[in-house]
Design a protein around this motif. Structure first.
Motif, mmCIF file in Angstrom:
data_model
loop_
_atom_site.group_PDB
_atom_site.id
_atom_site.type_symbol
_atom_site.label_atom_id
_atom_site.label_comp_id
_atom_site.label_asym_id
_atom_site.label_seq_id
_atom_site.Cartn_x
_atom_site.Cartn_y
_atom_site.Cartn_z
ATOM 1 N N THR A 195 0.853 -1.202 0.000
ATOM 2 C CA THR A 195 0.000 0.000 0.000
ATOM 3 C C THR A 195 0.880 1.240 0.000
ATOM 4 O O THR A 195 0.806 2.064 0.908
ATOM 5 C CB THR A 195 -0.931 -0.005 1.223
ATOM 6 N N ASN A 239 -1.840 6.109 -2.613
ATOM 7 C CA ASN A 239 -3.276 6.068 -2.847
ATOM 8 C C ASN A 239 -3.539 5.504 -4.242
ATOM 9 O O ASN A 239 -2.877 5.890 -5.204
ATOM 10 C CB ASN A 239 -3.880 7.466 -2.745
ATOM 11 N N PRO A 240 -4.499 4.591 -4.376
ATOM 12 C CA PRO A 240 -4.811 4.069 -5.710
ATOM 13 C C PRO A 240 -5.307 5.188 -6.618
ATOM 14 O O PRO A 240 -6.085 6.044 -6.192
ATOM 15 C CB PRO A 240 -5.905 3.034 -5.441
ATOM 16 N N ARG A 295 -4.833 5.268 1.668
ATOM 17 C CA ARG A 295 -3.674 4.365 1.661
ATOM 18 C C ARG A 295 -3.479 3.720 3.028
ATOM 19 O O ARG A 295 -3.232 2.519 3.137
ATOM 20 C CB ARG A 295 -2.426 5.133 1.252
ATOM 21 N N THR A 337 -1.395 -6.919 -3.978
ATOM 22 C CA THR A 337 -1.685 -5.543 -4.372
ATOM 23 C C THR A 337 -2.719 -5.471 -5.476
ATOM 24 O O THR A 337 -3.560 -4.567 -5.486
ATOM 25 C CB THR A 337 -0.394 -4.830 -4.811
ATOM 26 N N GLU A 390 -6.153 -3.329 -5.228
ATOM 27 C CA GLU A 390 -6.603 -2.371 -6.245
ATOM 28 C C GLU A 390 -8.053 -2.634 -6.639
ATOM 29 O O GLU A 390 -8.812 -1.688 -6.882
ATOM 30 C CB GLU A 390 -5.690 -2.443 -7.469
ATOM 31 N N ALA A 433 -10.092 -1.151 -3.936
ATOM 32 C CA ALA A 433 -10.126 0.301 -4.103
ATOM 33 C C ALA A 433 -11.056 0.701 -5.238
ATOM 34 O O ALA A 433 -11.758 1.722 -5.154
ATOM 35 C CB ALA A 433 -8.714 0.828 -4.362
ATOM 36 N N SER A 452 -0.909 1.211 -9.661
ATOM 37 C CA SER A 452 -0.730 2.513 -9.015
ATOM 38 C C SER A 452 -0.381 2.388 -7.536
ATOM 39 O O SER A 452 0.119 3.333 -6.932
ATOM 40 C CB SER A 452 -1.998 3.358 -9.165
ATOM 41 N N LEU A 453 -0.634 1.214 -6.935
ATOM 42 C CA LEU A 453 -0.276 1.004 -5.529
ATOM 43 C C LEU A 453 1.155 0.507 -5.353
ATOM 44 O O LEU A 453 1.699 0.582 -4.255
ATOM 45 C CB LEU A 453 -1.227 -0.010 -4.892
#
Length: 651
Positions: free
Chosen positions: A121, A124-125, A158, A458, A462, A465, A519-520
């Motif tokens: 983490t 922030n996604p 996050r 992860t 995601e 998220a 993106s994480l």
């Protein structure tokens, strides 16, 4: 889309949601307008389930879940104890001192999990919003992207995702609850402790983190006075239950049934009903009324929603599941308990062997049992002892202890490494990086960890998220009946004020919200810089993004300077437009013109380009190697600029 609150019973419902449900939202948000802008309140949105049926359902659900949860709870407790280090107790008995229990363990599970969480983490996604190509659709896409990014930052998403992942690792499932606070007019997001849930034991968590089952319960606890404020119609019931001691904590359960109904029951044997409502986070269809004001079966207006069907407000993290139960079938901690026991056992062997080296003692029968124990304790403390007679070695002998076989240490090292490998952190710990001699090597092993974690854990975070963002947009559809403003930073570093209101959503087609893949996952700065340079060399990246990736403090200003410099190079602008401080020499001065003397072959005519006489673009040499030009002339300016560029050091 006009949204108002049902006046009949709205205060009680709003309070019920605000404090007991945690959504901070009125339960009846479904409404609409008839011609004439008169609000129409649909009392049909109160749950149609009767109290007796709700109580019977609650009793059956709790009994059903208890039969399933017993074995799950044992593994949760064991995983928690191993995480905090309550693994193997070692007893060290010292003569004259009470036995002491110490937690002499090498807790690789704690180290690995807490190293793993920041990697899984790291940021922030990143929300990606797409809409139809119309100007209005593109504007909504831009505003929603900024709104979700701002909301994620404000919610510290996050950190909440890290907390959610820790709950999953310890308890085989983790849940986040989303809602809306009507008092502040803001979205809420909260990680719920896993042990507070009551699941339909035949349900499961799908790939998007949505629980597929008939019901979910969440246990809560407030004092009696607060519960009465939440459900004023049940004041007599609550007062009788606590015997008028209003500070007493009362347990109750919030139930979500088939995503349509939400109701509250006392957490008692009778499961008395406190309140029952319809799902508040949905825009329901508005029914027509006849001349007498009675509702008909015809639809006046269809409710506009982002998600396709009603959903409970929870999103869950589940990874190691085959889909036959709510909780994961196993966990990272559970899979590593055996290896952790091996580590503890080897440490105990090493510790015991070290104690034997320091304290192994044989004494003759001139010592009583108490004296022998006292002598051993004194030597253990580093003190001297008195031995009868002159020959000490005849009465006291310290036993030599052989060292442990090398296999013990190899087994310890392998067990520690396997635990780190299982969590994907072997290259991210100081021990893992110490094996690499170069900075690049340390970065590569850390990236291998990120790739392994990113490929399993992860990627599922995601997806969680993604479902969270989608539910936030649904809440905006329902509750953003007043304009919300978002202060967003533009690409050029400036600030832009954006506004968002739900009355523009019905006109948008094909609105989609996703999370950017990867993106994480943490990005290594050195690798990012090298990638940017490679892209720049291939002419595959624009200057603004290039300077952004290089970490320039003001990439927009640097890009502007680059463009001006290139324009000056092409002669499209004056030197002073690129560099305002640039000044030409005074007219009285002259610019020395330096030329290279060209050696021509003896007896040959001067070299020509196309058969004509040789021409020097800066003018005739007149047989001299140096000459002067008038200051301010185009030739002088060109030469001065050339000399200025040549004077800049090249790195």
């Amino acid at each position: 889309m006009s949204l108002a609150t049902n006046p009949e019973g709205s205060a009680a419902m709003a309070r019920a949601i605000r404090d007991s449900q945690g959504l901070f939202a009125p339960l009846n948000k479904a409404k609409g307008n008839l011609p004439g802008d008169q609000d129409v309140y649909e009392d049909e949105y109160t749950s149609s389930l009767d109290d007796e049926k709700i109580s019977a359902l609650a009793k059956a659900w709790i009994l059903d879940y208890a039969s399933y949860y017993g074995e799950i709870e044992k593994t949760q407790k064991r995983a928690f104890e191993y995480w905090i280090g309550k693994q193997i107790q070692l007893g060290n008995e010292v003569s004259g001192v009470n036995p002491v229990n110490t937690n002499n363990v090498d807790n690789l599970i704690f180290e690995s999990l807490e190293t793993f969480l920041p990697i899984a983490t790291a940021a922030n996604p990143q929300a990606v919003v797409s809409a139809d190509p119309s100007p209005q659709g593109q504007n909504i896409s831009k505003v929603l992207t900024a709104a979700l990014a701002k909301e994620a930052d404000k919610q510290k998403l996050r950190r909440k995702l890290a907390k959610l992942t820790r709950q999953w690792a310890l308890f085989r499932i983790g849940g986040i609850k989303n809602g809306f606070d009507v008092v502040t007019g803001q979205i809420s997001c909260e990680v719920i402790p896993s042990k507070r849930f009551i699941f339909d034991k035949d349900g499961f968590v799908d790939e998007g983190g949505i629980f597929q089952g008939d019901y979910i319960g969440e246990r809560k606890k407030v004092d009696a006075s607060t519960l009465i404020k939440l459900f004023p119609k049940k004041e007599e019931l609550v007062r009788t239950y606590v015997k008028h001691k209003m500070g007493t904590k009362v347990r109750f359960i919030e139930w979500w049934y088939k995503n349509d109904d939400v109701f509250y029951t006392m957490d008692t044997e009778a499961h008395e009903v406190l309140g029952k409502f319809k799902n508040p986070n949905w825009n329901y269809d508005i029914k027509k009324r006849d001349e007498a004001g009675k509702m008909t079966s015809e639809t006046e207006r269809h409710g506009t929603n982002f998600i396709e069907q009603r959903r409970n407000p929870y999103v869950f993290l589940s990874i190691f599941s085959i889909g036959d139960q709510p909780h994961d079938n196993t966990s990272l901690i559970e899979q590593n308990i055996g290896k952790q026991n091996v580590v503890n056992k080897r440490w105990k062997q090493i510790d015991k062997n070290a104690d034997s080296m320091n304290n192994g003692l044989v004494v003759s029968d001139v010592f009583t049992s108490d004296q022998a124990a006292g002598a051993a304790a004194a030597l253990r403390r580093g003190e001297s002892i008195r031995v009868p007679g002159q020959d000490v070695q005849k009465h006291v002998w310290k036993m030599p202890t052989p060292g442990l076989p090398e296999d013990v240490y190899i087994n310890l090292r392998d067990a520690r490494e396997e635990i780190r490998n299982s969590f994907g952190t072997s290259g991210s710990t100081p021990q893992g990086q110490s094996k690499e001699d170069t900075v690049r090597g340390k970065i590569l092993v850390a990236q291998q960890d990120s790739s392994r974690i990113g490929g399993t854990i992860t990627s599922q975070i995601e997806q969680v998220a993604n479902s969270i963002y989608q539910y936030w947009v649904q809440l905006m559809f329902v509750y953003y009946d007043e304009e919300h403003f978002i202060l967003s930073s533009g690409l050029t570093g400036g600030m832009e004020l954006l506004s968002l209101k739900n009355d523009s959503f019905p006109f948008i087609d094909s609105l989609e919200v996703t999370v950017k893949e990867g993106s994480l996952i943490p990005k290594d700065p050195l690798t990012e810089r090298n990638e940017a340079i490679d892209l720049w060399s291939a002419n595959a990246i624009d200057p603004l993004n290039f300077f952004n990736k290089l970490g320039f403090s003001d990439p927009a200003a640097t890009t502007q300077a680059l463009i001006l410099w290139q324009m000056w190079q092409k002669g499209q602008i004056e030197a002073t437009q690129y560099l305002p401080s640039f000044k030409l020499p005074e007219p009285s001065q002259s610019i020395p013109l330096q030329r290279e003397k060209v050696e021509e072959p003896v007896g040959q005519p001067p070299h020509t380009g196309v058969g004509g006489p040789a021409v020097n673009p800066l003018g005739p040499v007149n047989g001299a190697e140096n000459e002067t030009l008038p200051a301010g002339s185009p030739e002088a300016t060109q030469i001065q600029a050339k000399q200025l560029l040549e004077s800049i050091p090249i790195r």
